[in-house]
Design a protein around this motif. Structure first.
Motif, PDB file in Angstrom:
ATOM      1  N   ILE A 116       2.541   6.349  -4.432  1.00  0.00           N
ATOM      2  CA  ILE A 116       3.558   6.128  -5.464  1.00  0.00           C
ATOM      3  C   ILE A 116       2.914   5.867  -6.817  1.00  0.00           C
ATOM      4  CG2 ILE A 116       5.591   4.781  -6.109  1.00  0.00           C
ATOM      5  CD1 ILE A 116       5.871   6.448  -3.522  1.00  0.00           C
ATOM      6  N   SER A 117       1.881   5.027  -6.844  1.00  0.00           N
ATOM      7  CA  SER A 117       1.274   4.631  -8.123  1.00  0.00           C
ATOM      8  C   SER A 117       0.050   5.443  -8.502  1.00  0.00           C
ATOM      9  CB  SER A 117       0.878   3.151  -8.072  1.00  0.00           C
ATOM     10  OG  SER A 117      -0.230   2.957  -7.195  1.00  0.00           O
ATOM     11  N   GLY A 118      -0.629   6.044  -7.539  1.00  0.00           N
ATOM     12  CA  GLY A 118      -1.885   6.739  -7.815  1.00  0.00           C
ATOM     13  C   GLY A 118      -3.080   5.814  -7.917  1.00  0.00           C
ATOM     14  N   GLU A 119      -2.882   4.513  -7.695  1.00  0.00           N
ATOM     15  CA  GLU A 119      -3.983   3.559  -7.766  1.00  0.00           C
ATOM     16  C   GLU A 119      -4.674   3.435  -6.413  1.00  0.00           C
ATOM     17  OE1 GLU A 119      -5.209   2.231 -10.328  1.00  0.00           O
ATOM     18  OE2 GLU A 119      -3.666   2.350 -11.879  1.00  0.00           O
ATOM     19  N   HIS A 120      -5.988   3.187  -6.459  1.00  0.00           N
ATOM     20  CA  HIS A 120      -6.742   2.960  -5.226  1.00  0.00           C
ATOM     21  C   HIS A 120      -6.459   1.555  -4.715  1.00  0.00           C
ATOM     22  CE1 HIS A 120     -10.200   2.584  -2.480  1.00  0.00           C
ATOM     23  NE2 HIS A 120     -10.130   3.904  -2.430  1.00  0.00           N
ATOM     24  N   SER A 121      -6.621   1.371  -3.411  1.00  0.00           N
ATOM     25  CA  SER A 121      -6.391   0.048  -2.827  1.00  0.00           C
ATOM     26  C   SER A 121      -7.404  -0.977  -3.320  1.00  0.00           C
ATOM     27  CB  SER A 121      -6.447   0.133  -1.296  1.00  0.00           C
ATOM     28  OG  SER A 121      -7.704   0.636  -0.869  1.00  0.00           O
ATOM     29  N   ILE A 122      -8.584  -0.522  -3.738  1.00  0.00           N
ATOM     30  CA  ILE A 122      -9.590  -1.427  -4.308  1.00  0.00           C
ATOM     31  C   ILE A 122      -9.357  -1.496  -5.812  1.00  0.00           C
ATOM     32  CG2 ILE A 122     -12.054  -1.855  -4.638  1.00  0.00           C
ATOM     33  CD1 ILE A 122     -12.545  -0.247  -2.072  1.00  0.00           C
ATOM     34  N   GLU A 123      -8.951  -2.644  -6.306  1.00  0.00           N
ATOM     35  CA  GLU A 123      -8.567  -2.781  -7.702  1.00  0.00           C
ATOM     36  C   GLU A 123      -9.641  -3.501  -8.507  1.00  0.00           C
ATOM     37  OE1 GLU A 123      -4.732  -4.584  -7.912  1.00  0.00           O
ATOM     38  OE2 GLU A 123      -3.760  -3.012  -6.732  1.00  0.00           O
ATOM     39  N   ASP A 124      -9.656  -3.236  -9.813  1.00  0.00           N
ATOM     40  CA  ASP A 124     -10.583  -3.905 -10.720  1.00  0.00           C
ATOM     41  C   ASP A 124      -9.899  -4.085 -12.071  1.00  0.00           C
ATOM     42  OD1 ASP A 124     -10.620  -1.382 -11.891  1.00  0.00           O
ATOM     43  OD2 ASP A 124     -12.540  -0.821 -10.997  1.00  0.00           O
ATOM     44  N   ALA A 125     -10.664  -4.463 -13.089  1.00  0.00           N
ATOM     45  CA  ALA A 125     -10.095  -4.706 -14.413  1.00  0.00           C
ATOM     46  C   ALA A 125      -9.449  -3.447 -14.983  1.00  0.00           C
ATOM     47  CB  ALA A 125     -11.178  -5.225 -15.353  1.00  0.00           C
ATOM     48  N   ARG A 126      -9.979  -2.276 -14.633  1.00  0.00           N
ATOM     49  CA  ARG A 126      -9.407  -1.026 -15.140  1.00  0.00           C
ATOM     50  C   ARG A 126      -8.009  -0.788 -14.562  1.00  0.00           C
ATOM     51  NH1 ARG A 126     -14.348   2.777 -13.550  1.00  0.00           N
ATOM     52  NH2 ARG A 126     -14.153   1.380 -11.755  1.00  0.00           N
ATOM     53  N   THR A 127      -7.785  -1.257 -13.328  1.00  0.00           N
ATOM     54  CA  THR A 127      -6.457  -1.134 -12.726  1.00  0.00           C
ATOM     55  C   THR A 127      -5.442  -1.910 -13.552  1.00  0.00           C
ATOM     56  OG1 THR A 127      -7.571  -1.118 -10.565  1.00  0.00           O
ATOM     57  CG2 THR A 127      -5.174  -1.337 -10.579  1.00  0.00           C
ATOM     58  N   GLN A 180     -10.268  13.470  -5.512  1.00  0.00           N
ATOM     59  CA  GLN A 180     -10.090  13.682  -6.942  1.00  0.00           C
ATOM     60  C   GLN A 180      -9.955  12.385  -7.729  1.00  0.00           C
ATOM     61  OE1 GLN A 180      -7.605  17.167  -8.153  1.00  0.00           O
ATOM     62  NE2 GLN A 180      -7.013  17.158  -6.001  1.00  0.00           N
ATOM     63  N   LEU A 181      -9.337  11.372  -7.131  1.00  0.00           N
ATOM     64  CA  LEU A 181      -9.085  10.138  -7.871  1.00  0.00           C
ATOM     65  C   LEU A 181     -10.120   9.050  -7.606  1.00  0.00           C
ATOM     66  CD1 LEU A 181      -5.190   9.816  -7.771  1.00  0.00           C
ATOM     67  CD2 LEU A 181      -6.662  10.924  -9.459  1.00  0.00           C
ATOM     68  N   THR A 182     -10.927   9.197  -6.559  1.00  0.00           N
ATOM     69  CA  THR A 182     -11.934   8.166  -6.276  1.00  0.00           C
ATOM     70  C   THR A 182     -13.361   8.718  -6.312  1.00  0.00           C
ATOM     71  OG1 THR A 182     -12.042   8.459  -3.856  1.00  0.00           O
ATOM     72  CG2 THR A 182     -10.271   7.068  -4.724  1.00  0.00           C
ATOM     73  N   GLY A 183     -13.515  10.051  -6.264  1.00  0.00           N
ATOM     74  CA  GLY A 183     -14.851  10.634  -6.211  1.00  0.00           C
ATOM     75  C   GLY A 183     -15.484  10.565  -4.840  1.00  0.00           C
ATOM     76  N   LYS A 184     -14.731  10.094  -3.843  1.00  0.00           N
ATOM     77  CA  LYS A 184     -15.249   9.975  -2.473  1.00  0.00           C
ATOM     78  C   LYS A 184     -14.197  10.478  -1.497  1.00  0.00           C
ATOM     79  CE  LYS A 184     -17.849   5.762  -3.616  1.00  0.00           C
ATOM     80  NZ  LYS A 184     -18.032   4.317  -3.291  1.00  0.00           N
ATOM     81  N   GLU A 185     -14.644  10.815  -0.293  1.00  0.00           N
ATOM     82  CA  GLU A 185     -13.729  11.155   0.798  1.00  0.00           C
ATOM     83  C   GLU A 185     -14.210  10.437   2.055  1.00  0.00           C
ATOM     84  OE1 GLU A 185     -11.661  15.346   0.522  1.00  0.00           O
ATOM     85  OE2 GLU A 185     -13.797  15.582   0.157  1.00  0.00           O
ATOM     86  N   VAL A 186     -13.759   9.229   2.226  1.00  0.00           N
ATOM     87  CA  VAL A 186     -14.226   8.409   3.352  1.00  0.00           C
ATOM     88  C   VAL A 186     -13.088   7.866   4.202  1.00  0.00           C
ATOM     89  CG1 VAL A 186     -16.368   7.727   2.207  1.00  0.00           C
ATOM     90  CG2 VAL A 186     -14.312   6.361   1.858  1.00  0.00           C
ATOM     91  N   VAL A 187     -11.869   7.886   3.696  1.00  0.00           N
ATOM     92  CA  VAL A 187     -10.742   7.277   4.420  1.00  0.00           C
ATOM     93  C   VAL A 187      -9.928   8.354   5.134  1.00  0.00           C
ATOM     94  CG1 VAL A 187      -8.683   5.833   4.237  1.00  0.00           C
ATOM     95  CG2 VAL A 187     -10.660   5.382   2.755  1.00  0.00           C
ATOM     96  N   LEU A 429      -4.514  -3.056   3.161  1.00  0.00           N
ATOM     97  CA  LEU A 429      -5.519  -2.680   2.171  1.00  0.00           C
ATOM     98  C   LEU A 429      -5.443  -3.591   0.954  1.00  0.00           C
ATOM     99  CD1 LEU A 429      -5.083   1.199   2.322  1.00  0.00           C
ATOM    100  CD2 LEU A 429      -6.919  -0.149   3.320  1.00  0.00           C
ATOM    101  N   ARG A 430      -4.208  -4.041   0.614  1.00  0.00           N
ATOM    102  CA  ARG A 430      -4.000  -4.959  -0.501  1.00  0.00           C
ATOM    103  C   ARG A 430      -3.092  -6.082  -0.040  1.00  0.00           C
ATOM    104  NH1 ARG A 430      -7.168  -5.489  -4.356  1.00  0.00           N
ATOM    105  NH2 ARG A 430      -5.509  -6.691  -5.328  1.00  0.00           N
ATOM    106  N   GLU A 431      -3.188  -7.251  -0.700  1.00  0.00           N
ATOM    107  CA  GLU A 431      -2.266  -8.328  -0.395  1.00  0.00           C
ATOM    108  C   GLU A 431      -0.849  -7.908  -0.761  1.00  0.00           C
ATOM    109  OE1 GLU A 431      -3.415  -8.985  -4.714  1.00  0.00           O
ATOM    110  OE2 GLU A 431      -4.362  -8.268  -2.858  1.00  0.00           O
ATOM    111  N   PHE A 432       0.126  -8.550  -0.119  1.00  0.00           N
ATOM    112  CA  PHE A 432       1.521  -8.224  -0.380  1.00  0.00           C
ATOM    113  C   PHE A 432       1.895  -8.594  -1.810  1.00  0.00           C
ATOM    114  CE2 PHE A 432       5.867  -9.675  -0.840  1.00  0.00           C
ATOM    115  CZ  PHE A 432       6.582  -8.599  -0.354  1.00  0.00           C
ATOM    116  N   ARG A 433       2.541  -7.657  -2.507  1.00  0.00           N
ATOM    117  CA  ARG A 433       3.041  -7.919  -3.862  1.00  0.00           C
ATOM    118  C   ARG A 433       4.302  -7.111  -4.106  1.00  0.00           C
ATOM    119  NH1 ARG A 433      -2.130  -6.222  -7.248  1.00  0.00           N
ATOM    120  NH2 ARG A 433      -1.636  -4.430  -5.960  1.00  0.00           N
TER     121      ARG A 433
END
Length: 447
Positions: A116-127, A180-187, A429-433
């Motif tokens: 839905i958001s296009g964000e990765h489950s691992i978040e940082d300041a850029r998120t 395309q959005l993470t530069g990796k394919e591991v999941v 993958l992320r805490e509930f929000r």
């Protein structure tokens, strides 16, 4: 840990090729019905020609298989996730069907990227910076769907009222949303995080009672000497009742070989090794990696906004389920069965006079940041594998009605029954929000 509990528990299971999550009450007649099912529908791949197509048809369920029943034939990284797997052909499309009674929040990830958001489950300041920018631009930052309002999801939410269709593609070739959005394919595959609202009580219901949670895994420390080959599985089974297929030897954060374990100097240096009892599976390095989700053509589809009060969600009861995808050859190798036949293409479907479907929907601003991701056809054009956009089709359209079911429930955490081993032992993958929580984290508005 002591927790407060309703008189019942949540149960996750697979039945009739669908994931079912429901609240099972201890005393019948205490709570109103609370249930959601999730299934995966075979369908027509819409052409990637820039047109926003109406909803393609349902051509039957994708068959779902429990990972635990085939863990000895799957790579260990797949078996460790638990959950389910299903077969798909390269470029085959699918849509996700939700049938809900009472409200459930569902986060959908494609290879760890929120659909839905296009964000990765691992978040940082850029998120956080991206979310603040979206809010400044008047865009939504909601990253989940709510059932029963959202009955279907056909793809990733690329713009308000538009999704790009889910299609399967091999990992390692750069087509997937994850690549395309993470530069990796591991999941790879799909991941679901399902959170219920508080079970709605019926009149004269019983009171809540405390309960103590029990850990699902055990850790057993075993001393050893260097350069000794031992088979520990019979001893562990005798003392801990852990079947050999569910034993894993972990030394210095490294999973060692099955059955006979050779202890070398590096492992001996740390003085102890541990068996982790869990539903982990086998290793077969000859098996290819699971498939991932890529994007195809556009479909007109809105994501319903969340208007539920944040206090009504059971934030400590999120259930995480992985659904992995195997190509047809791997599926045959693992299960010994043939996958369903490849579906008819859009042109033959339209020529036969069959329809696509138009659903009346309220306008919605919910969409994600997928600007950096391209569809399969766009990538193939870049690589010189396609000459241009795919040819358009013109199926007739049938209008559908959309009944709304609205319920309002009432608080607390519950143990979960998981007889089919659907839940990922790693949890969410992320805490509930909720959307309100995300706005609060950004210090925008009040809760």
């Amino acid at each position: 840990m002591t927790i407060a509990q309703f008189d019942g528990q949540y149960r996750c299971e697979v039945k009739d090729n669908a994931i079912h999550v429901r609240f099972v009450e201890d005393v019948p007649g205490t709570y109103d019905l609370q249930h959601v099912s999730i299934s995966f529908q075979r369908t027509i791949r819409v052409p990637d020609d820039g047109t926003e197509y109406r909803l393609p048809p349902n051509l039957g369920d994708f068959p779902l298989f429990k990972v635990r029943d085939y863990d000895h034939r799957l790579p260990s990284e797949m078996a460790a996730k638990g959950g389910l797997f299903m077969p798909m052909y390269q470029k085959e499309a699918m849509w996700i069907n939700f049938v809900g009674v009472c409200l459930f929040m569902v986060k959908i990830y494609v290879g760890g990227v929120n659909a839905i958001s296009g964000e990765h489950s691992i978040e940082d300041a850029r998120t956080k910076a991206r979310r603040l920018k979206r809010i400044e631009e008047g865009k939504s930052i909601q990253d989940y769907i709510v059932t029963p309002g959202q009955r279907w999801l056909d793809g990733v939410a690329v713009s308000p009222g538009v999704v790009r269709q889910f299609v399967a593609m091999p990992m390692g070739q750069g087509y997937t949303v994850e690549a395309q959005l993470t530069g990796k394919e591991v999941v790879g595959g799909l991941q679901f995080e399902i959170t219920p609202t508080i079970p709605p009580k019926l009149p004269c219901a019983t009171a809540i009672t405390p309960v103590v949670g029990i850990p699902a895994c055990q850790l057993l420390a075993i001393p050893f000497s260097p350069m000794v080959t031992l088979d520990f599985t019979p001893q562990i089974y005798a003392s801990e009742y852990i079947p050999p297929s569910q034993e894993r030897l972990i030394s210095s954060e490294t999973q060692l070989e099955d059955s006979n374990y050779t202890m070398n100097h590096d492992h001996a240096h740390h003085g102890a090794t541990a068996f982790l009892a869990s539903s982990f599976g086998g290793d077969d390095v000859s098996l290819p990696k699971p498939m991932g989700i890529a994007m195809s053509g556009k479909i007109a589809q809105a994501i319903y906004p969340d208007h539920e009060r944040r206090s009504n969600w059971l934030k400590d009861c999120t259930m995480t389920i992985s659904v992995q995808i195997l190509d047809s050859a791997t599926f045959r190798q693992v299960t010994g069965e043939d996958p369903p036949p490849s579906p008819v293409d859009a042109f033959k479907y339209a020529e036969a006079g069959f329809p696509f479907f138009k659903l009346w929907e309220d306008p919605s601003s919910v969409a994600g940041g997928f600007e950096a991701a391209k569809s399969v056809n766009q990538i193939e054009q870049d690589r010189g594998l396609a000459q241009g956009s795919e040819a358009s089709v013109y199926p007739r359209t049938v209008e559908l009605n959309s009944p709304r079911d609205i319920t309002s429930p009432n608080q607390y955490k519950n143990p979960i029954s998981d007889p089919d081993s659907l839940l990922n032992p790693d949890g969410p993958l992320r805490e509930f929000r909720t959307l309100a929580d995300m706005l609060r984290d950004l210090k925008i508005g009040t809760c």
